[in-house]
Write an enzyme that holds these catalytic residues in place. Structure first.
Site, mmCIF file in Angstrom:
data_model
loop_
_atom_site.group_PDB
_atom_site.id
_atom_site.type_symbol
_atom_site.label_atom_id
_atom_site.label_comp_id
_atom_site.label_asym_id
_atom_site.label_seq_id
_atom_site.Cartn_x
_atom_site.Cartn_y
_atom_site.Cartn_z
ATOM 1 N N GLY A 12 60.336 -67.650 -9.767
ATOM 2 C CA GLY A 12 60.084 -67.188 -8.411
ATOM 3 C C GLY A 12 60.584 -65.778 -8.224
ATOM 4 O O GLY A 12 61.680 -65.426 -8.689
ATOM 5 N N ALA A 13 59.775 -64.936 -7.561
ATOM 6 C CA ALA A 13 60.144 -63.529 -7.363
ATOM 7 C C ALA A 13 59.975 -63.133 -5.903
ATOM 8 O O ALA A 13 59.344 -62.133 -5.579
ATOM 9 C CB ALA A 13 59.297 -62.624 -8.268
ATOM 10 N N GLY A 14 60.564 -63.948 -5.036
ATOM 11 C CA GLY A 14 60.543 -63.639 -3.618
ATOM 12 C C GLY A 14 61.849 -63.012 -3.168
ATOM 13 O O GLY A 14 62.547 -62.362 -3.953
ATOM 14 N N CYS A 45 61.197 -73.969 9.105
ATOM 15 C CA CYS A 45 61.553 -72.584 9.424
ATOM 16 C C CYS A 45 60.778 -72.193 10.667
ATOM 17 O O CYS A 45 59.603 -71.810 10.587
ATOM 18 C CB CYS A 45 61.216 -71.665 8.245
ATOM 19 S SG CYS A 45 61.820 -69.976 8.468
ATOM 20 N N LYS A 61 65.299 -55.157 12.849
ATOM 21 C CA LYS A 61 64.374 -55.882 11.966
ATOM 22 C C LYS A 61 63.487 -54.901 11.199
ATOM 23 O O LYS A 61 63.216 -55.085 10.007
ATOM 24 C CB LYS A 61 63.513 -56.832 12.807
ATOM 25 C CG LYS A 61 62.598 -57.756 11.997
ATOM 26 C CD LYS A 61 63.379 -58.830 11.275
ATOM 27 C CE LYS A 61 62.469 -59.767 10.486
ATOM 28 N NZ LYS A 61 61.938 -60.884 11.290
ATOM 29 N N CYS A 120 70.053 -64.764 11.559
ATOM 30 C CA CYS A 120 68.630 -64.449 11.687
ATOM 31 C C CYS A 120 68.414 -63.306 12.667
ATOM 32 O O CYS A 120 69.030 -63.272 13.738
ATOM 33 C CB CYS A 120 67.853 -65.679 12.153
ATOM 34 S SG CYS A 120 66.063 -65.432 12.247
#
Length: 423
Positions: A8-10, A160, A389, A354
């Site tokens: 995985g490459a997130g 999520c 953000k 978050c």
């Protein structure tokens, strides 16, 4: 020489590979395997879906950046993991051996959980991948030309919820700028037991904040909502009370709908006996290590974390950026300790932080720890979160291209929030 494979490459896998290489140096080999050749900055997808970003601004080719740091890269889907023999097979039949495996795949988007859901063969949009977000933008342009009712929210077993809230407010902001918001009624439909639950049992006064903002932006809502079927232009919803008794059914007509799907583990991971829970999420101990296969570690959305509380309609627990960063750092330190013959000593910090964009303002929350009761339960909003953000997006993409491994949340985000390091 040990061979560590990162699957995985997130936003978890890429930082993990960089941190592993920096910690282990040339004495050990690091390989990243990912089904796509490009990195996607998933948190920007709500912006992509309204045309505020394009593909080029939130993606880049992975291979040259990893290889510049001495990390091998294979852009192929993993088809099978043989955990007993420490090998995995990628599409095309190539078999790769590993000494340590780090699973950071993210989730399988299980649209099939609800009949008629999903952008490929169903009737709802998604913002879970860049391709989905671009398809959602195409549908959004049609909505602008032919306005009508919009439904945004999350299906049962979603874990999520922040991006759904973000997208609702971002779309509202964009429609107001176009001066057509008055032509487009909006309803937020969610499996959460109440607005602002977020899969976390609420954080601070998230319920009051978000209910107030939905009212102020003329967005209606249905909670404890179990979507049972989606037809073209019509969503069938059962609504329950907190005890799980059916209150009423809804048939909601719509011109546009974006619903976050149920999450499961990806097939190659879920199929390994003893590795995962029934929905395919990887079991990990306090060191992020699988109890059955101690040379397999995992981080991010693909790990098994029980729900914060039982809800009438199933909801999952989210894995936010700071939590994933902490998991990755723990994995790197523990693998380095194992290779050096030391006892494992690093645990992840399962705290939730978050930054949620709301179009022209934003909301930030901190839950320490994620599962209540908490030492810190902090929720604030303001235009500064919207700007933060944007800055976070630019900084993270730049960091991934440069191959630096500094902890963003510990170094910048916590200081920006005025909280200090979380213990």
């Amino acid at each position: 020489m040990a061979h560590i494979v990162v699957l995985g490459a997130g936003t978890g896998g890429m930082p993990c590979a960089y941190e592993l290489k920096e910690a282990l140096g040339k004495d050990h080999q690091v390989t990243v395997i990912n089904e796509r050749a490009e990195f996607q900055f998933t948190p920007s997808n709500p912006w992509v879906a309204v045309g505020w970003r394009d593909r080029a601004s939130v993606t880049f080719d992975i291979k040259p950046h990893l290889e510049r740091k001495g990390i091998s890269f294979i852009a192929k889907r993993c088809e099978n993991i043989d955990a007993k023999n420490n090998t995995l097979e990628v599409e095309g039949g190539e078999v790769i051996s590993y000494d340590y495996l780090v699973i950071a795949t993210g989730p399988k988007l299980f649209f099939e959980e609800v009949e008629g859901a999903g952008p490929a063969v169903g009737n709802t949009q998604s913002i879970c991948t860049v391709d989905h977000a671009l398809t959602a933008y195409d549908a959004y342009q049609k909505l602008i030309d032919d306005p009508g009712h919009v439904i945004i929210g999350a299906m049962p077993f979603a874990s999520c919820f922040g991006p759904a809230y973000e997208f609702a407010f971002i779309m509202d902001s964009d429609l107001r700028k176009r001066k057509i918001r008055d032509k487009i009624p909006m309803t937020y439909v969610t499996s959460e037991p109440y607005i602002g639950h977020l899969g976390l049992g609420g954080v601070g006064d998230s319920k009051g904040f978000l209910e107030s903002d939905l009212r102020a932006h003329h967005i209606n809502w249905i909670t404890n909502a179990k979507v049972i079927k989606v037809e073209a232009g019509k969503m069938h919803v059962e609504q329950y009370d907190d005890s799980g008794h059916l209150l009423k059914t809804h048939e909601l007509e719509f011109k546009y709908s974006m619903m976050l799907p149920a999450f499961k583990g990806v097939d190659a991971v879920a199929n390994v006996e003893g590795l995962c829970n029934p929905r395919g999420f990887v079991f990990v101990d306090s060191h992020q290590r699988n109890p059955t296969y101690p040379n397999i570690y995992s981080a991010g959305v693909c790990i098994a974390i029980p729900p914060v509380e039982a809800t009438a309609v199933p909801t999952g627990a989210p894995k936010t950026g700071y939590m994933i960063e902490s998991m990755v750092t723990a994995i790197v330190h523990n693998i380095a300790d194992e290779l050096a013959g030391r006892e494992l000593s690093t645990n992840a910090t399962w705290n939730a932080i978050c930054l949620a964009d709301m179009g022209d303002t934003g909301a930030a929350f901190v839950a320490l720890p994620q599962i209540p009761p908490r030492n810190v339960a902090w929720f604030k909003k303001g235009k500064w979160v919207h700007m933060a953000k944007i800055a976070f997006e630019k900084y993270f993409i730049r960091k991934m291209k440069k191959g630096t491994s500094e902890p963003i949340y510990e170094k910048y985000i916590l200081k920006m929030l005025g909280i200090g390091k979380l213990k």
